[in-house]
Write a protein that holds these residues in place. Structure first.
Motif, short mmCIF file in Angstrom:
data_model
loop_
_atom_site.label_atom_id
_atom_site.label_comp_id
_atom_site.label_asym_id
_atom_site.label_seq_id
_atom_site.Cartn_x
_atom_site.Cartn_y
_atom_site.Cartn_z
N ILE A 38 45.20 34.21 31.46
CA ILE A 38 44.21 35.28 31.72
C ILE A 38 42.93 34.69 32.31
CG2 ILE A 38 42.71 36.97 30.58
CD1 ILE A 38 44.99 37.49 28.63
N LEU A 39 42.44 33.62 31.69
CA LEU A 39 41.20 33.01 32.17
C LEU A 39 41.38 32.34 33.52
CD1 LEU A 39 39.67 31.51 28.90
CD2 LEU A 39 39.46 33.81 29.86
N LYS A 40 42.57 31.80 33.77
CA LYS A 40 42.86 31.19 35.07
C LYS A 40 42.67 32.22 36.20
CE LYS A 40 46.58 28.96 37.70
NZ LYS A 40 48.00 28.51 37.66
N GLU A 41 43.19 33.42 35.97
CA GLU A 41 43.07 34.48 36.98
C GLU A 41 41.61 34.88 37.19
OE1 GLU A 41 44.07 39.23 37.45
OE2 GLU A 41 45.25 38.06 36.05
N ILE A 42 40.87 35.01 36.08
CA ILE A 42 39.47 35.43 36.17
C ILE A 42 38.63 34.38 36.91
CG2 ILE A 42 37.39 35.90 34.83
CD1 ILE A 42 39.21 37.11 32.68
N LEU A 43 38.80 33.12 36.54
CA LEU A 43 38.00 32.05 37.13
C LEU A 43 38.31 31.87 38.62
CD1 LEU A 43 38.20 29.45 34.22
CD2 LEU A 43 36.18 30.72 34.95
N LYS A 44 39.53 32.19 39.00
CA LYS A 44 39.90 32.10 40.41
C LYS A 44 39.13 33.13 41.24
CE LYS A 44 43.98 32.02 43.43
NZ LYS A 44 45.46 32.18 43.47
N LYS A 45 38.89 34.30 40.64
CA LYS A 45 38.19 35.37 41.35
C LYS A 45 36.68 35.24 41.23
CE LYS A 45 39.91 38.98 39.40
NZ LYS A 45 40.22 40.41 39.11
N ARG A 46 36.21 34.53 40.20
CA ARG A 46 34.77 34.46 39.91
C ARG A 46 34.28 33.01 39.97
NH1 ARG A 46 33.34 39.88 40.11
NH2 ARG A 46 34.81 41.11 38.87
N PRO A 47 34.03 32.48 41.15
CA PRO A 47 33.63 31.07 41.28
C PRO A 47 32.30 30.74 40.59
CG PRO A 47 33.35 32.25 43.35
CD PRO A 47 34.12 33.16 42.45
N GLY A 48 31.48 31.76 40.36
CA GLY A 48 30.19 31.50 39.70
C GLY A 48 30.26 31.58 38.19
N LEU A 49 31.46 31.71 37.67
CA LEU A 49 31.64 31.88 36.23
C LEU A 49 32.19 30.61 35.59
CD1 LEU A 49 31.65 33.98 33.87
CD2 LEU A 49 34.02 34.47 34.48
N SER A 50 31.69 30.27 34.41
CA SER A 50 32.17 29.11 33.66
C SER A 50 32.49 29.56 32.23
CB SER A 50 31.11 28.01 33.63
OG SER A 50 31.54 26.92 32.83
N LEU A 51 33.70 29.24 31.74
CA LEU A 51 34.13 29.68 30.42
C LEU A 51 34.59 28.50 29.57
CD1 LEU A 51 36.32 32.75 31.51
CD2 LEU A 51 34.00 32.82 30.57
N SER A 52 34.23 28.52 28.30
CA SER A 52 34.71 27.50 27.36
C SER A 52 35.36 28.22 26.18
CB SER A 52 33.56 26.61 26.87
OG SER A 52 32.58 27.39 26.19
N VAL A 53 36.38 27.58 25.61
CA VAL A 53 37.14 28.19 24.51
C VAL A 53 37.09 27.28 23.29
CG1 VAL A 53 39.40 29.02 23.73
CG2 VAL A 53 38.68 29.40 26.10
N ARG A 54 36.80 27.88 22.15
CA ARG A 54 36.80 27.16 20.87
C ARG A 54 37.88 27.77 19.98
NH1 ARG A 54 31.87 27.69 16.58
NH2 ARG A 54 30.69 26.70 18.27
N GLU A 55 38.77 26.93 19.44
CA GLU A 55 39.81 27.43 18.54
C GLU A 55 39.31 27.47 17.11
OE1 GLU A 55 44.23 26.06 17.03
OE2 GLU A 55 43.69 25.66 19.12
#
Length: 299
Positions: free
Chosen positions: A108-125
């Motif tokens: 899901i995040l791969k698709e979003i980041l591909k479309k939003r180059p100005g976006l940075s996401l980090s995930v904590r488990e």
């Protein structure tokens, strides 16, 4: 005709019942039924055939379904076209449990980041309590939790539904039996998640509703999904896994009384900026596309 009625119609078509659709949409069943009645009245045809607990599309409903899909896609295209005015960018953090972090979020995040180059996401488990605390304290921007959730300070949006099954290694002796009974399961060792796990709590609630006297013989209590999977693959017992994380070396145990469901929800603080609401909407749209492309589990 209102566009929301088209959304309602599509949700009922995909859910199969008014009850499930109403729950996902956050409506009461009578309110949803009224909107479909108004839609059918305006169209001059019945689009849904009611029967028992489930509903089916009529011939006219099949035609209207195709139109509705096109209208929904057009609406999403319009939204994307105007999204430049509210461009989603910046750094955001997400906390989620092991199943969501490993098997759902990456695509899901791969698709979003591909479309939003100005976006940075980090995930904590983190487990359910750790994730909830992190969101409330502002340590992360968005959390994915198992419902129900009653927290006045949070916006709560339905994310995905998940089915949990009892599983074991494909060569487990249980699978030699034509019919598996509770007496057979009492003899087995169990590989479970730690007591703070949302999946563990959902499973224990289901087992107690079926048999209050049954207490599983616990051989292992583990924190990570990967540890549980590897232990089950090695034949160290039977356990419970999300349909999203069942590996090819494992097999579902045909004991439907222990099958259970849970729902994941996106949560973020109400006093957050508009960017977080945009991110949540983007994740929900991508999740729906991912789920429809993935199709039902065949393991």
């Amino acid at each position: 005709m209102e566009f929301r009625q088209i959304v309602y119609f599509l949700e009922i078509s995909e859910s199969g019942t008014f009850q499930k659709a109403a729950s996902r949409l956050g409506l009461t069943q009578p309110a949803l039924s009224k909107q479909i009645y108004l839609l059918e009245k305006e169209l001059g045809v019945s689009v849904l055939e009611r029967g028992g607990r489930s509903v089916r599309l009529t011939h006219e409903g099949e035609r209207f379904y195709q139109y509705s899909i096109r209208m929904k896609e057009l609406w999403e295209e319009i939204q994307d076209g105007f999204s430049k005015d509210n461009e989603l960018k910046g750094n955001y953090s997400i906390s989620a449990g092991g199943t969501v972090s490993a098997w759902i979020l990456p695509q899901i995040l791969k698709e979003i980041l591909k479309k939003r180059p100005g976006l940075s996401l980090s995930v904590r488990e983190g487990d359910a309590q750790e994730t909830k605390d992190a969101v409330l304290k502002g340590e992360v921007d968005l959390g994915i939790l198992t419902g129900p959730i009653s927290e006045p300070s949070l916006n709560v949006l339905e994310f995905l539904s998940d089915r949990i099954f009892p599983v074991a290694s494909k060569d487990h002796l249980l699978f030699l039996k034509k019919k598996i009974r509770i007496e057979d399961l009492k003899k087995q060792s169990f590989v479970l998640f730690h007591p703070g796990s949302a999946l563990r709590k959902a499973v224990e609630k289901k087992i107690k509703s079926f048999s209050k006297e049954f207490g599983p013989k616990i051989a292992m209590e583990l924190r990570s999904v990967e540890s549980v999977i590897k232990s089950l693959e090695a034949g160290l017992g039977i356990g419970f896994l999300s349909e999203y994380s069942i590996s090819p070396k494992l097999k579902k145990i045909k004991f439907e009384e222990w099958n259970t469901e849970r729902k994941f929800y996106l949560c973020y603080r109400k006093k957050s900026g508009p960017g977080l609401a945009l991110l949540a909407e983007e994740i929900l749209r991508s999740a729906k596309r991912w789920e429809s492309e993935r199709g039902p589990s065949s393991v």
